[in-house]
Write a protein that holds these residues in place. Structure first.
Motif, short mmCIF file in Angstrom:
data_model
loop_
_atom_site.label_atom_id
_atom_site.label_comp_id
_atom_site.label_asym_id
_atom_site.label_seq_id
_atom_site.Cartn_x
_atom_site.Cartn_y
_atom_site.Cartn_z
N UNK B 60 -67.34 -14.72 40.20
CA UNK B 60 -66.40 -14.78 39.14
C UNK B 60 -65.33 -13.83 39.37
N UNK B 61 -65.68 -12.64 39.72
CA UNK B 61 -64.58 -11.56 39.69
C UNK B 61 -63.60 -11.78 40.92
N UNK B 63 -63.02 -14.80 42.19
CA UNK B 63 -62.19 -16.05 42.22
C UNK B 63 -61.34 -15.77 41.05
N UNK B 64 -61.54 -15.00 40.23
CA UNK B 64 -60.95 -14.76 38.91
C UNK B 64 -59.46 -13.76 38.75
N UNK B 65 -59.53 -13.08 39.81
CA UNK B 65 -58.46 -12.05 40.02
C UNK B 65 -57.49 -12.60 41.36
N UNK B 102 -65.27 -17.88 47.55
CA UNK B 102 -64.80 -19.03 47.31
C UNK B 102 -65.71 -19.97 48.48
#
Lengths: 233, 226, 255
Positions: B60-61, B63-65, B102
């Motif tokens: 999450x981290x 891919x989200x930043x 990813x």
């Protein structure tokens, strides 16, 4: 990291939020440019005669194959060198917007092609010409089908707005650099805060797009759409 | 614009040095990212509880930043707690950690698309869970993962250009240096763009060839056979 | 030649069409008068559907001319869309617009092609849906309707344009047997109300009860054309008789 450091970081939050507003403006401008250009490119690829369609495919290939930073440099320094007075922000909108159109056109092309040909024939049988068929039959379906892959593109380009740093746009990463250069011990927490802001905004954006998808949902239309796990489709 | 300069090969030797750095960087981060990504995907598919949550939070981290923020954290942020890397190493670490997240998702998708009957059949032969993964699941999943993985390769090649911002002389960095002295931004970056495009083209064809090479009849990503 | 076109509602003259090396239509001519119902029969691959599509130029004929009243649709500068809007077309696989509820599917033609105001177009659409017996399904999306209901909406969609002629391309062959009846019922009703209809179909029961004339096609030409009773009792060609026997064995005669 002590509580004292975090309270110092907290002071800079408004500054960072203002800078993030630049990223958001950049995002909205570039995604709009990419959307309009992407739809046009996709329509050309699907409906125009071969030489023009090949040109559109070459366009797509170019903007998907060149790094964002190279495009940013080409648009900003290149246009400046050619004597155009262009701001870094505007250059970033053009470079990232056209790049995004290369990805968006692929999304729309897939969606347009997934509208069954029988419906186009039905539209013609009612007496609709090509423009009316595109407007009333193809686009309403294609745009709906595009929402899930488009959400992917949306969060990808949001993160890529930070690359405008490279041509001097004072967006959030550059602002964070300014702060950290003057307050060395704050470097790590400041950038962690920036990362956290992106997480929150990306989450909100995806939530909003999910809502939009639900609102526009039509029974029977989801069959052709595929959700992608890739960075972008 | 002076098109003569574009086709004048004078810049090529120095740009080629930069291109080699770009390719080393891309290769290193992809290899590291593949190893870490595979572990993360196995954790996400086959474990529950803290390991699963940790792996998911990681994905999450990263891919989200933005990658650039990750690079800044590693190159400028970590020194504040005493961890310092050379610019090139910072680049490999940041890009490797990023692509791992990813790649984990590509692996996970591929593993989950291996039909459950395959696992059942392996277990019925008496294979252990580890053997099942090693001999049955991965050989299928790794083939399925080639198309998204090719995509990732091209992405990382392009994204590697951000390391010039921390002073690495990759293709982008060399281009930046020459252009700052010659003021020939347009011509120079057209050459740089063409060099990136050429590599992208070669890699795309190479990976298609690989995909055909390891192709097994009936094994498709879409899992149309249910 | 042009002078008497206006006397017929539809006039098809020497239409040819080839796909690659295969000539699907090899010179087809016939005429239709107002309130006529004609049924085209023939084995598959004999060009029936192609003929229907050539009539409203969904397929371009290679040669030959087609007039609707005195408008020639095959003319080089013909206002094709305007002529099409006067001919309804019902497809084998319905081709309803997936993203529109039944009412909008029916309304889109009058509103967007004819430029009728939304409120009037809505009224027209509701009337058309009532004619096919689907008034209560106005807000359903195609995916929420059965095949028979979808085909009735498709008929309503064509009907709402107030066409001078309706073309039906095997309207029941994609339907489950138990759903065929409701579609045929609507078609019989339309024929009795005086709609001009040209129907490609294997439904012999329908042909016998409703058709003024049956057109038998074979190998890209019209082999025989006659009122149903005389064609069934006394076919002029050996092939016609064979085909009619075969089709009756296959489909039965629902009379």
């Amino acid at each position: 990291m002590t509580a004292e450091i975090w309270s110092q970081v907290w002071q800079f939050t408004p500054t960072l939020l203002w800078a993030m507003l630049i990223n958001v403006q950049l995002l909205l401008a570039l995604i709009a440019l990419g959307l309009v250009t992407g739809v046009v490119v996709a329509l050309i690829e699907v409906y125009s005669p071969r030489p023009l369609a090949a040109l559109a495919l070459a366009y797509e290939w170019f903007f998907r194959g060149v790094p964002e930073l190279v495009l940013l440099f080409l648009f900003y320094f290149g246009l400046t060198q050619m004597g155009m007075d262009i701001s870094p922000f505007f250059a970033a909108v053009l470079a990232l917007g056209f790049r995004s159109s290369g990805y968006q056109s692929q999304i729309f092309r897939g969606a347009i092609q997934s509208v069954p040909p029988g419906q186009l024939m039905a539209a013609h049988s009612l007496g609709m010409g090509t423009m009316k068929t595109i407007r009333y039959v193809i686009l309403p379906q294609a745009l709906r089908l595009s929402i899930p892959p488009w959400s992917n593109e949306f969060s990808a380009v949001f993160k890529d707005t930070t690359l405008a740093y490279g041509i001097g746009v004072v967006e959030i990463v550059r602002q964070a650099r300014y702060i950290s250069v003057r307050n060395f011990p704050l470097t790590l927490p400041v950038f962690i805060l920036v990362a956290f802001m992106f997480l929150v905004l990306t989450y909100l954006g995806n939530w909003g797009l999910g809502r939009l998808e639900q609102r526009l949902h039509v029974p029977g239309l989801e069959t052709h759409a595929k959700r992608g796990e890739a960075r972008e489709l | 614009m002076d098109m003569q300069l574009v086709f004048d090969w004078a810049w090529l030797p120095r740009l080629s040095d930069g291109l080699i750095v770009t390719m080393q960087l891309t290769g290193a981060c992809l290899a590291g990212g593949a190893a870490l990504g595979l572990l993360l995907s196995l954790a996400r598919v086959y474990t529950r509880g803290p390991v699963y949550w940790l792996a998911s939070a990681y994905v999450q981290f990263f891919r989200g930043t933005p990658l650039l923020v990750q690079l800044m954290i590693i190159h400028f942020g970590l020194p504040t707690v005493g961890i310092r890397f050379e610019p090139f190493i910072s680049g490999v670490v940041a890009m490797g950690l990023n692509t791992a997240a990813y790649q984990a998702e590509y692996f996970r998708g591929a593993i989950q698309s291996v039909r459950s009957g395959q696992t059942l059949a392996a277990r019925s032969l008496g294979m252990s869970p580890l053997q099942t993964v090693r001999y049955i699941v991965l050989p299928q999943a790794l083939r399925l993962v080639i198309p998204p993985w090719s995509n990732e390769l091209v992405y990382m090649l392009k994204y590697s250009s951000i390391v010039y911002m921390i002073g690495v002389s990759d293709l982008m960095g060399v281009g930046r240096t020459i252009s700052a002295r010659s003021f020939r931004f347009l011509e120079l970056f057209i050459v740089v763009a063409m060099m990136y495009l050429a590599v992208v083209l070669i890699l795309t064809f190479a990976l298609r060839w690989l995909e055909r090479r390891v192709h097994v009849p009936g094994l498709t990503t879409t899992g149309r056979r249910g | 030649m042009n002078s008497d076109s206006a006397d017929h509602l539809l006039r098809v003259e020497d239409v040819h069409k080839r796909y690659g090396r295969e000539e699907v239509l090899r010179g087809v001519s016939f005429t239709m008068e107002r309130a006529d119902t004609k049924v085209i029969i023939g084995a598959s691959g004999t060009g029936k559907s192609t003929l229907l599509r050539c009539i409203n130029k969904l397929t371009d004929p290679d040669q030959g001319r087609v007039w609707l009243e005195n408008q020639e649709i095959t003319g080089r500068r013909a206002p094709v869309n305007r002529i099409r809007s006067q001919m309804g077309f019902v497809f084998q696989d319905f081709n309803l617009f997936t993203h529109l509820p039944a009412l909008d599917n029916v309304r889109i033609g009058p509103q967007r092609v004819k430029g009728i105001r939304r409120r009037e177009a809505t009224t027209l659409a509701q009337e058309a849906l009532a004619t096919v017996g689907l008034k209560e399904k106005a807000q359903s999306y195609p995916a929420q309707l059965s095949g028979g209901q979808q085909q009735r909406v498709a008929i309503a969609r064509a009907l709402a344009m107030s066409p001078k002629l309706m073309l039906f391309d095997e309207p029941t062959s994609a339907l489950d047997p138990e759903l065929i009846g409701e579609v045929l019922e609507v078609m019989v009703k339309l024929a009795k109300e005086g709609m001009t209809m040209l129907v490609v179909s294997h439904e012999m029961g329908f042909a016998r009860t409703v058709a003024d004339e049956i057109i038998f096609m074979e190998g890209g030409v019209i082999l025989e054309q006659a009122p149903p009773e005389s064609m069934f009792r006394n076919p002029q060609h050996k092939r016609t008789g064979e085909f009619l026997r075969k089709i009756s064995d296959l489909y039965g005669e629902s009379e």
